[in-house]
Design an enzyme around this catalytic site. Structure first.
Site, PDB file in Angstrom:
ATOM      1  N   ALA A  34      -7.138  -4.658  -8.413  1.00 46.76           N
ATOM      2  CA  ALA A  34      -7.433  -4.086  -7.462  1.00 46.76           C
ATOM      3  C   ALA A  34      -6.442  -3.740  -6.957  1.00 46.76           C
ATOM      4  O   ALA A  34      -5.761  -4.736  -6.573  1.00 46.76           O
ATOM      5  CB  ALA A  34      -8.918  -3.924  -6.884  1.00 46.76           C
ATOM      6  N   PHE A  71      -1.982  -7.726 -10.448  1.00 47.45           N
ATOM      7  CA  PHE A  71      -0.638  -6.851 -10.564  1.00 47.45           C
ATOM      8  C   PHE A  71       0.296  -7.082  -9.433  1.00 47.45           C
ATOM      9  O   PHE A  71      -0.123  -8.014  -7.825  1.00 47.45           O
ATOM     10  CB  PHE A  71      -1.716  -6.069 -10.227  1.00 47.45           C
ATOM     11  CG  PHE A  71      -1.749  -5.340 -12.384  1.00 47.45           C
ATOM     12  CD1 PHE A  71      -2.593  -5.959 -12.274  1.00 47.45           C
ATOM     13  CD2 PHE A  71      -0.879  -4.252 -12.405  1.00 47.45           C
ATOM     14  CE1 PHE A  71      -3.314  -5.502 -13.571  1.00 47.45           C
ATOM     15  CE2 PHE A  71      -1.419  -4.003 -13.670  1.00 47.45           C
ATOM     16  CZ  PHE A  71      -2.776  -4.441 -14.088  1.00 47.45           C
ATOM     17  N   ASN A 113      -6.121   1.336   0.060  1.00 44.14           N
ATOM     18  CA  ASN A 113      -4.842   1.762  -0.644  1.00 44.14           C
ATOM     19  C   ASN A 113      -5.030   3.073  -1.313  1.00 44.14           C
ATOM     20  O   ASN A 113      -6.112   3.216  -2.059  1.00 44.14           O
ATOM     21  CB  ASN A 113      -4.505   0.372  -1.590  1.00 44.14           C
ATOM     22  CG  ASN A 113      -3.961  -0.888  -0.435  1.00 44.14           C
ATOM     23  OD1 ASN A 113      -4.109  -0.840   0.339  1.00 44.14           O
ATOM     24  ND2 ASN A 113      -3.221  -1.374  -0.975  1.00 44.14           N
ATOM     25  N   ASP A 156      -5.228  -5.157   2.678  1.00 42.13           N
ATOM     26  CA  ASP A 156      -4.922  -6.103   3.252  1.00 42.13           C
ATOM     27  C   ASP A 156      -4.845  -6.119   4.891  1.00 42.13           C
ATOM     28  O   ASP A 156      -5.490  -7.237   5.209  1.00 42.13           O
ATOM     29  CB  ASP A 156      -2.921  -6.382   3.353  1.00 42.13           C
ATOM     30  CG  ASP A 156      -2.401  -6.221   2.075  1.00 42.13           C
ATOM     31  OD1 ASP A 156      -3.022  -6.684   0.658  1.00 42.13           O
ATOM     32  OD2 ASP A 156      -1.026  -5.330   1.632  1.00 42.13           O
ATOM     33  N   ASP A 207      -7.533 -12.858   0.200  1.00 44.81           N
ATOM     34  CA  ASP A 207      -7.004 -12.452  -0.496  1.00 44.81           C
ATOM     35  C   ASP A 207      -7.828 -12.711  -2.042  1.00 44.81           C
ATOM     36  O   ASP A 207      -7.966 -14.427  -2.083  1.00 44.81           O
ATOM     37  CB  ASP A 207      -5.299 -13.540  -0.841  1.00 44.81           C
ATOM     38  CG  ASP A 207      -4.847 -13.109  -1.615  1.00 44.81           C
ATOM     39  OD1 ASP A 207      -5.169 -12.685  -2.790  1.00 44.81           O
ATOM     40  OD2 ASP A 207      -3.251 -12.267  -1.339  1.00 44.81           O
ATOM     41  N   ILE A 208      -8.058 -12.169  -2.887  1.00 47.62           N
ATOM     42  CA  ILE A 208      -9.192 -12.576  -3.834  1.00 47.62           C
ATOM     43  C   ILE A 208      -8.358 -13.088  -5.189  1.00 47.62           C
ATOM     44  O   ILE A 208      -8.691 -13.982  -5.345  1.00 47.62           O
ATOM     45  CB  ILE A 208     -10.071 -11.148  -4.132  1.00 47.62           C
ATOM     46  CG1 ILE A 208     -10.234  -9.986  -3.137  1.00 47.62           C
ATOM     47  CG2 ILE A 208     -10.624 -11.663  -5.261  1.00 47.62           C
ATOM     48  CD1 ILE A 208     -10.764  -9.441  -2.887  1.00 47.62           C
ATOM     49  N   LYS A 224     -18.706   7.241  16.078  1.00 48.68           N
ATOM     50  CA  LYS A 224     -17.411   7.537  15.761  1.00 48.68           C
ATOM     51  C   LYS A 224     -16.633   7.027  17.427  1.00 48.68           C
ATOM     52  O   LYS A 224     -16.845   8.095  17.937  1.00 48.68           O
ATOM     53  CB  LYS A 224     -17.391   8.478  15.360  1.00 48.68           C
ATOM     54  CG  LYS A 224     -16.782   9.860  14.786  1.00 48.68           C
ATOM     55  CD  LYS A 224     -17.319  11.143  14.680  1.00 48.68           C
ATOM     56  CE  LYS A 224     -15.541  11.529  14.202  1.00 48.68           C
ATOM     57  NZ  LYS A 224     -16.007  13.175  14.316  1.00 48.68           N
TER      58      LYS A 224
HETATM   59  O1  C5P Z   1      -0.457  -9.078  -2.416  1.00 50.04           O
HETATM   60  P1  C5P Z   1      -0.188  -8.358  -3.436  1.00 50.04           P
HETATM   61  O2  C5P Z   1      -1.255  -6.932  -2.234  1.00 50.04           O
HETATM   62  O3  C5P Z   1       0.814  -7.367  -3.498  1.00 50.04           O
HETATM   63  O4  C5P Z   1      -0.863  -8.207  -4.467  1.00 50.04           O
HETATM   64  C1  C5P Z   1      -1.480  -7.847  -5.735  1.00 50.04           C
HETATM   65  C2  C5P Z   1      -1.881  -8.780  -6.637  1.00 50.04           C
HETATM   66  O5  C5P Z   1      -3.079  -9.859  -5.331  1.00 50.04           O
HETATM   67  C3  C5P Z   1      -3.194  -7.908  -6.612  1.00 50.04           C
HETATM   68  O6  C5P Z   1      -3.758  -8.062  -7.921  1.00 50.04           O
HETATM   69  C4  C5P Z   1      -4.603  -7.065  -5.877  1.00 50.04           C
HETATM   70  O7  C5P Z   1      -5.499  -6.944  -7.152  1.00 50.04           O
HETATM   71  C5  C5P Z   1      -4.344  -8.349  -5.669  1.00 50.04           C
HETATM   72  N1  C5P Z   1      -5.143  -8.737  -4.008  1.00 50.04           N
HETATM   73  C6  C5P Z   1      -6.002  -9.345  -3.820  1.00 50.04           C
HETATM   74  N2  C5P Z   1      -6.416  -9.225  -2.335  1.00 50.04           N
HETATM   75  C7  C5P Z   1      -6.302  -8.860  -1.613  1.00 50.04           C
HETATM   76  C8  C5P Z   1      -4.705  -8.569  -1.798  1.00 50.04           C
HETATM   77  C9  C5P Z   1      -3.977  -8.471  -3.198  1.00 50.04           C
HETATM   78  O8  C5P Z   1      -6.591  -9.918  -5.172  1.00 50.04           O
HETATM   79  N3  C5P Z   1      -6.214  -8.856  -0.518  1.00 50.04           N
END
Ligand code: C5P
Length: 413
Positions: free
Chosen positions: A278, A328, A214, A282, A310-311, A291
């Protein structure tokens, strides 16, 4: 009884002709019933000897970060933690710059970085050095970090020039020390709290030379780490690849992928506060070892993707869940609705939601941002401001939220 009776003073003497005055300062503190531990920098040693300092302190003078004997008997952390007050006299332009940058390349700067309390700083240097914009900026930074600058004064300098740069007299410094002991410098509001912050993008390799990720400069997450650190928290920052420096005084862990970010975060828990700023990718591609070559028939390879952990959600539902978890939401539409939905889905306490393009202007990489602070019960639209101002406002929000939970807890007891 005087204000210094039974108090322990850590005196740091750095390089400057004014160092001779610090010997008198030691005498004054000892006469008042206090004890003095002294660190001499390499520069300080050029002006006063460890022998004269230790004779006056009645304790060895500390000079070397790497002396095994000192580390076993008196580590650099204990040196600053055990002091009731820390005074740097004379504070050279160099030590001031080291402190402003959060450096730890000798015993004095390391002890100061490891300190949990602000210091009294008595600068002494040539007038041009004092007036140099670099020194001025460093002094401002040290004030921002909560340190107190005492002096310098105007007068004749050892180098023959006249101007600002003379260190205060020992008696004046002694008065400043007693003042600091009388009215302990305010304890920072997040002292004793630990915080975990994620920042930057994650890079997910497609093959050894390509990745998906991203867009994220890391500016907002790094500013939050700095603001929490300045409020006294012990901060660990887990960051993906960014082009900005590590924040001063923050333990920074560099990672590339979402999986690595998750591991670093879980290793850092337990923590009292977590802020996930961060821009985590996804998805991660199934990685190719070599390569991927162009096929020559204008067809493109199919990249197989799998979902990343998803952290934020993991931290929000963790057995060691921090007391307050903040995420965020970068949205392109329906900010409030999407923000509320994200709050529920992730299980965090606050979502800072922003539209990624504001009035046609992008926020990526800029210093400006506009967010809405969304909780389960309210949506607060914050005015547009710099990313560091948002970081400070978020830190205040965190302090208030933690105070509320503490009040609730003590009411229940
Ligand atoms: O789901 P989305 O990416 O819109 O959510 C954004 C929030 O989730 C941010 O705080 C981002 O740091 C966190 N996030 C995460 N791990 C992911 C995707 C998003 O911690 N794989």
């Amino acid at each position: 009884m005087t204000e210094v009776t039974d108090k322990s003073v850590l005196l740091i003497i750095s390089g400057g002709i004014a160092a001779y005055k610090s010997l008198e300062l030691i005498r004054l503190i000892k006469k008042g019933g206090g004890s003095v531990r002294c660190i001499l920098t390499k520069g300080g040693e050029q002006f006063v000897t460890p022998l004269s300092v230790s004779a006056l302190c009645e304790e060895q003078a500390y000079t070397d970060l790497w002396s095994l004997k000192d580390e076993t008997e008196m580590g650099h952390i204990r040196l600053s933690r055990e002091a009731d007050v820390i005074i740097i006299a004379p504070a050279s332009a160099n030590l001031i710059a080291q402190m402003a940058q959060g450096r730890a390349d000798d015993l004095a700067s390391t002890a100061l970085l490891a300190s949990d309390k602000p210091a009294l700083i008595a600068p002494a240097m040539n007038v041009r050095m004092w007036e140099n914009p670099a020194t001025k900026a460093n002094i401002e930074k040290l004030k921002e970090y909560g340190h107190t600058i005492i002096g310098p004064t105007e007068g004749d300098m050892a180098c023959g020039e006249y101007g600002m740069g003379r260190m205060l007299e020992p008696e004046e410094i002694f008065v400043a020390i007693t003042g600091a002991l009388e009215q302990p410098l305010p304890k920072k509001k997040l002292t004793g709290k630990t915080a975990l912050v994620t920042s930057g993008p994650t890079y997910e390799a497609i093959d050894p030379v390509r990745f998906i990720g991203n867009r994220s400069s890391g500016k907002q997450g790094h500013a939050i780490a700095t603001a929490l650190q300045q409020a006294g928290a012990d901060v660990t920052l887990v960051t993906g690849p960014v082009n900005i420096p590590d924040p001063a005084g923050v333990k920074t862990i560099h990672i590339q992928t979402a999986a690595e970010m998750l591991k670093a975060c879980e290793d850092t828990l337990p923590a009292d506060i977590a802020v996930c700023a961060a821009a985590v990718s996804d998805w991660a591609p199934k990685q190719h070892e070599q390569k991927i070559k162009k096929r020559g028939d204008s067809s493109a390879p199919n990249i197989e993707l799998s979902e990343n952990p998803d952290i934020l959600k993991t931290i929000s539902n963790h057995k060691n869940r921090p007391e307050i978890v903040i995420g965020f939401a970068a949205e392109t539409e329906n900010l409030e609705e999407n923000g509320q939905a994200k709050l529920a889905k992730k299980g965090c306490d606050i979502i800072l939601a922003n539209l990624v393009a504001q009035d046609g202007a992008e926020v990526f990489g800029t210093d400006q941002n506009q967010v809405s602070c969304i909780t389960a019960s309210a949506v607060d639209n914050w005015a547009p401001m710099t990313k560091s101002a948002i970081a400070k406002k978020l830190t205040d929000t965190i302090i208030n939220a933690l105070n509320q939970t503490e009040t609730l807890k003590s009411a229940a007891e």
